[in-house]
Design a protein around this motif. Structure first.
Motif, mmCIF file in Angstrom:
data_model
loop_
_atom_site.group_PDB
_atom_site.id
_atom_site.type_symbol
_atom_site.label_atom_id
_atom_site.label_comp_id
_atom_site.label_asym_id
_atom_site.label_seq_id
_atom_site.Cartn_x
_atom_site.Cartn_y
_atom_site.Cartn_z
ATOM 1 N N LYS A 9 94.626 -31.820 -90.204
ATOM 2 C CA LYS A 9 93.844 -30.824 -89.473
ATOM 3 C C LYS A 9 94.789 -29.861 -88.765
ATOM 4 C CE LYS A 9 93.154 -33.919 -85.547
ATOM 5 N NZ LYS A 9 92.164 -34.669 -84.739
ATOM 6 N N ARG A 10 94.317 -28.642 -88.640
ATOM 7 C CA ARG A 10 95.050 -27.510 -88.055
ATOM 8 C C ARG A 10 96.067 -26.884 -89.015
ATOM 9 N NH1 ARG A 10 94.329 -30.787 -83.556
ATOM 10 N NH2 ARG A 10 96.345 -31.841 -83.812
ATOM 11 N N GLN A 11 96.282 -27.496 -90.186
ATOM 12 C CA GLN A 11 97.135 -26.842 -91.175
ATOM 13 C C GLN A 11 96.322 -25.807 -91.946
ATOM 14 O OE1 GLN A 11 98.823 -30.154 -93.478
ATOM 15 N NE2 GLN A 11 100.777 -29.848 -92.407
ATOM 16 N N SER A 12 97.018 -25.011 -92.733
ATOM 17 C CA SER A 12 96.340 -24.012 -93.556
ATOM 18 C C SER A 12 96.445 -24.414 -95.021
ATOM 19 C CB SER A 12 96.960 -22.629 -93.331
ATOM 20 O OG SER A 12 98.319 -22.640 -93.715
ATOM 21 N N ALA A 29 92.517 -25.679 -90.696
ATOM 22 C CA ALA A 29 91.523 -26.578 -91.268
ATOM 23 C C ALA A 29 91.009 -27.566 -90.224
ATOM 24 C CB ALA A 29 92.115 -27.336 -92.455
ATOM 25 N N LYS A 30 89.740 -27.938 -90.391
ATOM 26 C CA LYS A 30 89.117 -28.966 -89.573
ATOM 27 C C LYS A 30 88.705 -30.135 -90.471
ATOM 28 C CE LYS A 30 87.182 -26.002 -85.951
ATOM 29 N NZ LYS A 30 85.948 -25.634 -85.213
ATOM 30 N N LEU A 31 88.451 -31.269 -89.836
ATOM 31 C CA LEU A 31 88.061 -32.447 -90.607
ATOM 32 C C LEU A 31 86.824 -32.178 -91.451
ATOM 33 C CD1 LEU A 31 88.568 -35.268 -87.930
ATOM 34 C CD2 LEU A 31 90.083 -34.690 -89.832
ATOM 35 N N GLU A 32 85.878 -31.392 -90.890
ATOM 36 C CA GLU A 32 84.622 -31.142 -91.602
ATOM 37 C C GLU A 32 84.772 -30.198 -92.792
ATOM 38 O OE1 GLU A 32 85.114 -30.553 -88.299
ATOM 39 O OE2 GLU A 32 84.133 -28.678 -87.694
ATOM 40 N N ASP A 33 85.970 -29.674 -92.997
ATOM 41 C CA ASP A 33 86.215 -28.833 -94.175
ATOM 42 C C ASP A 33 86.497 -29.666 -95.421
ATOM 43 O OD1 ASP A 33 88.124 -26.526 -92.125
ATOM 44 O OD2 ASP A 33 85.961 -26.602 -92.528
ATOM 45 N N SER A 34 86.594 -30.975 -95.260
ATOM 46 C CA SER A 34 86.797 -31.846 -96.429
ATOM 47 C C SER A 34 85.607 -31.703 -97.366
ATOM 48 C CB SER A 34 86.930 -33.312 -95.984
ATOM 49 O OG SER A 34 88.106 -33.499 -95.227
ATOM 50 N N THR A 39 90.943 -32.762 -98.921
ATOM 51 C CA THR A 39 90.795 -33.812 -97.913
ATOM 52 C C THR A 39 91.596 -33.396 -96.683
ATOM 53 O OG1 THR A 39 90.566 -35.512 -99.605
ATOM 54 C CG2 THR A 39 91.105 -36.249 -97.383
ATOM 55 N N VAL A 40 90.928 -33.332 -95.541
ATOM 56 C CA VAL A 40 91.591 -32.991 -94.277
ATOM 57 C C VAL A 40 91.656 -34.260 -93.429
ATOM 58 C CG1 VAL A 40 91.586 -31.508 -92.245
ATOM 59 C CG2 VAL A 40 90.673 -30.654 -94.408
#
Lengths: 114, 113
Positions: free
Chosen positions: B15-18, B82-87, B111-112
């Motif tokens: 998370k927080r990566q692009s 990215a956030k976890l919910e973007d998985s 997968t985040v």
């Protein structure tokens, strides 16, 4: 806005059984109607379509009839095979109102046992 | 006729990566779509391009998602951060005119963690 409701899964059938997956929609105007299929590990594939009332789409033994009076597009197959195991998505597309965007249902997972 | 190509097929990030996804539509198709498919749900449209112009991006979370189709051919979808919910699986599709059937690529599974 436009929406679609399809039968909750999972659906488990024995080989050669009759399949029906219900789909109803709400849309302005007269949308085109599609069924897409997603086999395990693969992308979405168009299974069949119908573009106007009373049209029947058919492919690979599957059929669906565009019923304007009941706003439905139920998917049927007379005799399922193990290879039909997949997730099936009903999707109207209203080219008049929403630029041809597909509105997908949640999908119905079908498992066919030998 | 070659289908819709997407890469990468799989991506795992924290998370927080692009992250960026690439799509090359079927040759000659003017309309390109990006969908997000969360596990157990149907695909949801994020953005639709007609040639290199945006037709519909009403469901794109613009604070973190961006997409471009600069030359009207291939397209890139980016998530930052990215956030976890973007998985989800990110699907690209194309159609000839935007008023006909859509052809889907194999998708990119993100997968985040």
């Amino acid at each position: 806005g436009d929406s679609v409701t399809q039968m909750e899964g999972p659906v488990t059938l024995s080989e050669e059984a009759f399949l029906t997956i219900n789909c109803t929609y709400t849309a302005t105007g007269y949308p085109s109607l599609f069924w897409y299929v997603q086999y395990p590990g693969e992308g979405l594939q168009l299974l069949l379509k119908a573009t106007k009332a009373d049209d029947k789409g058919s492919n690979k033994g599957f059929e669906a009839t565009y019923r304007k009076e009941t706003t439905s597009f139920h998917l049927e197959k007379g005799s399922v095979q193990v290879s039909d195991s997949a997730v099936y998505f009903c999707a109207p597309a209203n080219y008049g109102g929403s630029q041809g965007n597909l509105i997908f249902g949640k999908g119905t997972k079908l498992s066919v046992k030998p | 006729e070659a289908g819709v190509a997407q890469s990468p097929r799989y991506k795992i990030i924290e998370k927080r990566q692009s992250v960026a996804f690439w799509c090359n539509p079927i040759s000659g198709h003017a309309t390109l779509y990006w969908y997000q498919q969360i596990l157990g749900q149907g695909p949801k449209l994020l953005i639709q391009f007609q040639n290199n112009g945006v037709v519909d991006d009403s469901q794109l979370p613009k604070d973190r998602f961006s997409a471009e189709r600069l030359k009207g051919v291939d397209s890139t979808l980016k998530i930052q951060p990215a956030k976890l919910e973007d998985s989800a699986v990110y699907l690209c599709a194309s159609s000839s005119t935007g008023a006909d059937e859509q052809y889907f690529g194999p998708g990119t599974r993100l997968t985040v963690t």
